[in-house]
Design a protein around this motif. Structure first.
Motif, PDB file in Angstrom:
ATOM      1  N   ALA A  23      44.227 -11.088 122.483  1.00 44.91           N
ATOM      2  CA  ALA A  23      43.304 -11.236 121.354  1.00 44.91           C
ATOM      3  C   ALA A  23      41.884 -10.942 121.830  1.00 44.91           C
ATOM      4  O   ALA A  23      41.444 -11.435 122.872  1.00 44.91           O
ATOM      5  N   GLY A  24      41.200 -10.118 121.084  1.00 43.95           N
ATOM      6  CA  GLY A  24      39.811  -9.810 121.423  1.00 43.95           C
ATOM      7  C   GLY A  24      39.646  -8.655 122.391  1.00 43.95           C
ATOM      8  O   GLY A  24      38.539  -8.172 122.600  1.00 43.95           O
ATOM      9  N   ALA A  25      40.736  -8.190 123.002  1.00 42.26           N
ATOM     10  CA  ALA A  25      40.619  -7.050 123.921  1.00 42.26           C
ATOM     11  C   ALA A  25      40.302  -5.778 123.121  1.00 42.26           C
ATOM     12  O   ALA A  25      40.784  -5.610 122.008  1.00 42.26           O
ATOM     13  N   ASP A  26      39.484  -4.917 123.704  1.00 46.92           N
ATOM     14  CA  ASP A  26      39.125  -3.656 123.055  1.00 46.92           C
ATOM     15  C   ASP A  26      39.543  -2.494 123.958  1.00 46.92           C
ATOM     16  O   ASP A  26      38.825  -2.126 124.880  1.00 46.92           O
ATOM     17  N   PRO A  27      40.734  -1.914 123.699  1.00 46.09           N
ATOM     18  CA  PRO A  27      41.238  -0.864 124.597  1.00 46.09           C
ATOM     19  C   PRO A  27      40.336   0.357 124.681  1.00 46.09           C
ATOM     20  O   PRO A  27      40.414   1.108 125.658  1.00 46.09           O
ATOM     21  N   SER A  28      39.459   0.567 123.694  1.00 43.79           N
ATOM     22  CA  SER A  28      38.597   1.755 123.762  1.00 43.79           C
ATOM     23  C   SER A  28      37.579   1.634 124.895  1.00 43.79           C
ATOM     24  O   SER A  28      36.953   2.614 125.287  1.00 43.79           O
ATOM     25  N   ARG A  29      37.443   0.428 125.440  1.00 45.59           N
ATOM     26  CA  ARG A  29      36.511   0.245 126.555  1.00 45.59           C
ATOM     27  C   ARG A  29      36.952   0.948 127.837  1.00 45.59           C
ATOM     28  O   ARG A  29      36.161   1.088 128.772  1.00 45.59           O
ATOM     29  N   VAL A  30      38.210   1.351 127.894  1.00 47.89           N
ATOM     30  CA  VAL A  30      38.723   2.006 129.105  1.00 47.89           C
ATOM     31  C   VAL A  30      37.900   3.237 129.473  1.00 47.89           C
ATOM     32  O   VAL A  30      37.729   3.559 130.647  1.00 47.89           O
ATOM     33  N   THR A  31      37.370   3.929 128.470  1.00 50.48           N
ATOM     34  CA  THR A  31      36.534   5.109 128.748  1.00 50.48           C
ATOM     35  C   THR A  31      35.083   4.895 128.303  1.00 50.48           C
ATOM     36  O   THR A  31      34.341   5.863 128.137  1.00 50.48           O
ATOM     37  N   ASP A  32      34.675   3.654 128.159  1.00 46.55           N
ATOM     38  CA  ASP A  32      33.315   3.367 127.673  1.00 46.55           C
ATOM     39  C   ASP A  32      32.422   2.974 128.855  1.00 46.55           C
ATOM     40  O   ASP A  32      32.607   1.926 129.469  1.00 46.55           O
ATOM     41  N   ILE A  33      31.461   3.806 129.161  1.00 46.87           N
ATOM     42  CA  ILE A  33      30.618   3.543 130.332  1.00 46.87           C
ATOM     43  C   ILE A  33      29.869   2.223 130.203  1.00 46.87           C
ATOM     44  O   ILE A  33      29.615   1.542 131.201  1.00 46.87           O
ATOM     45  N   ARG A  34      29.539   1.808 128.986  1.00 40.12           N
ATOM     46  CA  ARG A  34      28.832   0.519 128.832  1.00 40.12           C
ATOM     47  C   ARG A  34      29.678  -0.646 129.311  1.00 40.12           C
ATOM     48  O   ARG A  34      29.171  -1.630 129.815  1.00 40.12           O
ATOM     49  N   HIS A  35      30.977  -0.529 129.148  1.00 38.78           N
ATOM     50  CA  HIS A  35      31.896  -1.553 129.658  1.00 38.78           C
ATOM     51  C   HIS A  35      31.715  -1.706 131.170  1.00 38.78           C
ATOM     52  O   HIS A  35      31.510  -2.809 131.685  1.00 38.78           O
ATOM     53  N   TYR A  36      31.762  -0.574 131.885  1.00 39.53           N
ATOM     54  CA  TYR A  36      31.653  -0.628 133.346  1.00 39.53           C
ATOM     55  C   TYR A  36      30.249  -1.067 133.782  1.00 39.53           C
ATOM     56  O   TYR A  36      30.082  -1.787 134.768  1.00 39.53           O
ATOM     57  N   GLN A  37      29.254  -0.636 133.027  1.00 41.68           N
ATOM     58  CA  GLN A  37      27.885  -1.065 133.341  1.00 41.68           C
ATOM     59  C   GLN A  37      27.740  -2.576 133.158  1.00 41.68           C
ATOM     60  O   GLN A  37      27.127  -3.252 133.984  1.00 41.68           O
TER      61      GLN A  37
END
Lengths: 433, 433
Positions: A23-37
């Motif tokens: 719940a709450g996971a956002d799989p689109s973050r896998v390629t989202d540079i802001r996630h890694y930042q």
């Protein structure tokens, strides 16, 4: 005094294979540079030594079920460098499918971009599927390590090809560099001929940190010779103590001290405010694993088709797998036997840890485990593998790190500005012939 | 209606070889990521289409006199992406000393990191000194283009290996991707065997923009087949008109329209608030060139030792150089003859432009030149090469761009968010077999 080191091993939206379904996971973050930042910033808030991105040059699992296909590590780390100041940035690059000049340059560049925070996790690319993206056949294990050895030798020569004071920048006379201090490396080896010099000045750290994770005999010898941090999968303290003692014992023959290398076993912390909450979280994650997916992956690892094997029975005898060997198959079979697991239970375990230590519990319980492994000589620190990201890393930084700091085990401020300074290593001098 | 495109070609502290010696120049910026980040922000303030980093895999001149040894382009662009939102990010990577899988991945990653702003300037690495960093002998020109052709073919297949809707991310069912839509490329060519798929989802632009700058016959054919932007060195409008007409005429045989490629000659603007101030600035830059340095470089280009030739006499006859040929030597000899230059004058010219158009004057004068070349069909835009950085780019953005905007020649706001949108190109569809 020994100091504890903590590295955040970042992988998509979490190390647990079902993390993306929570719940709450956002799989689109896998390629989202802001996630890694953001992850790098969370790690830095926790004063962690470094963040680490693994890599492979093909899928390591089934894209139908797994959030595979993320960003390339070194470009990602460069963008993470732009929003952080202290945390080290370790990226994986293969010696089998690259050229030393390009790799020397890429990490020298990342080291300049990050003002001395780059680390290179050296891999030799063991998958057949990777070989198929580079012309065909996988070179044998030993041949890959022969190449890796000469490769690292060339790369370090290239990093050393500019003296630290090579740039004169005399604007009045128009002299930019002292040519005597920017020297060809003129390497002529069995596999590589590289003239040099590198076309980038010496990295701020002298040499980016060298990291390795091989568990084979060749891998351990290679790491004993070159690595400054070693990642390892140790499911229990007994195996970790043995690995640690064995590895540290290999250093002397390469003229190195025990303190020249930090051994960092993987640790997947499943954190709850109570033991019960942590156990529930672990259950929930396990229940989200698609058995069909996990069974396919396990079949690949063991080299046996298990897709028709009943889930609630123990693993059958696996021909040709020696539990004593250091292969992944041996580790898995040994764990299943030791703990008397059914196939379903084994799949649930593997989903969360891939052979690494998993601890589900309160922050105090996880700090206890870290303290025990560290003080007993099973680890110099940990490669922290949060089951979910960013949540699992936030929980670790906000709850486990303060507990470690209260116990005097972990830094409360960064000592320096480079990755080497985080690890307490000196800046290497130029090794000119 | 045709639109004017402007790309900022960034090179250390400026394109003029003496830029680093000017008052206020800071040569340490050559390896300072903040410098490149600021330049990208300045370009974005000017609504420029893109910034561009050249590259070579060895020094292209004498490190004693030249500020060589900067950062690696793609890592640098990733860090520049982190501080910008609109400006395109074009990096140079060689097809001769890399593998297609790695290059496809690097630019796909940069395209994800920048949300669709990546461009690849394709080069084949013509220097012997580069070959010496990769094993030895320079492959012949034609062989390099044969490799480049198959290389780009593989890279575009890999970018197309994920359908745009391949990721399902069905959290309830645990299905991440539709396997039918992530397909092997199974390329088996003369030089490469690459199975695929790429282990990174399709780039936001579908395919990063392809850029090329070859001026040989092979280079122009290659560009006519693949390139979407072409950089070219044209010192005068006559040669630019001829190049433009010739190049656009080559497109039809590859099934492409004239508008599918933007031709961008280099333009080095030396900007003053009066003509006299601009002329004085040009003089000052020329006077800072170290003749010994420039003479060495010219000798290398012409293949003749000129170090004892009197500076204030014309160039001697250069054996074996045909002024009509498209080689750099031919261009240089032709320019010296056409303008009746002494060696000293020639060196001063070359220092500032390396064969590109130089215009010294007021912002209006430079805008006149841009307008003339654009409206007469000598250019679709310009590869702007500021003699000093950041100053020369700031002057261009703050004084020339507003003049172009007043004339209705250049955008006042970005139309879209991707590099392709800046250039007015559609997003390519997946070309599945």
């Amino acid at each position: 005094m020994r100091k504890l080191h903590l590295n955040a091993f970042l992988m998509g939206v979490g190390h647990h294979e079902a993390a993306w379904r929570t719940a709450g996971a956002d799989p689109s973050r896998v390629t989202d540079i802001r996630h890694y930042q953001e992850l790098a910033q969370i790690a830095e808030r926790g004063k962690l030594d470094s963040v680490f991105l693994a890599d492979s040059l093909s899928f390591w699992g089934d894209i139908k079920y797994h959030t595979l296909g993320g960003l390339e590590p070194v470009t990602t780390l460069a963008a993470m460098a732009a929003v952080t100041e202290h945390v080290g940035l370790i990226g994986t690059v293969s010696t089998t499918y690259n050229e030393p000049f390009n790799v020397a340059r890429k990490f020298a560049s990342l080291d300049h971009i990050s003002h001395g925070r780059a680390g290179w996790n050296i891999v030799t690319s063991a998958f057949e599927s990777e070989a198929r993206n580079f012309g065909g056949d996988l070179p044998p294990h030993a041949a890959r390590y022969v190449r890796a050895t000469e490769f690292v030798d060339v790369v370090t020569k290239l990093w050393d090809s500019w003296a630290d004071d090579a740039i004169v920048a005399d604007q009045d006379q128009g002299i930019y560099a002292d040519k005597e201090k920017v020297r060809a490396v003129d390497h002529k080896g069995h596999l590589f001929k590289v003239h040099g010099p590198l076309n980038i000045p010496r990295p701020p750290q002298g040499r980016p940190l060298l990291v390795q994770a091989g568990s084979s005999e060749d891998g351990k010898e290679f790491a004993a010779r070159y690595a400054e941090a070693v990642f390892t999968a140790q499911p229990v303290i007994y195996s970790a103590l043995a690995f640690y003692a064995d590895f540290k014992g290999r250093l002397a023959k390469y003229g190195r001290d025990r303190d020249d290398v930090a051994i960092l076993p993987g640790l997947s912390p499943i954190i709850g405010s109570t033991e019960a909450e942590a156990a529930r979280l672990q259950e929930e994650l396990g229940a989200l694993v698609v058995p069909e997916s996990a069974l396919g992956a396990l079949s690949d690892v063991l080299g046996v088709d298990l897709t028709d094997h009943p889930l609630d029975e123990p693993l059958p005898e696996i021909p040709g797998v020696n539990e004593g060997q250091r292969s992944r198959a041996g580790v898995v079979v040994a764990m299943a036997k030791r703990e008397g697991l059914t196939v379903r239970q084994l799949l649930s375990r593997l989903a969360g840890n891939r052979g690494h230590r998993v601890v589900a519990g309160t922050p105090e319980r996880i700090a206890d485990e870290i303290e025990e492994w560290f003080t007993k000589g099973a680890a110099d620190g940990f490669n922290v593998m949060p089951p979910t990201l960013p949540g699992g890393l936030e929980d670790f930084v906000d709850h486990v790190v303060p507990e470690l700091q209260r116990r005097g085990l972990f830094r409360t401020e960064y000592d320096g500005t480079t990755l080497r300074e985080n690890f307490g290593f000196a800046r290497p001098a130029v090794a000119h012939a």
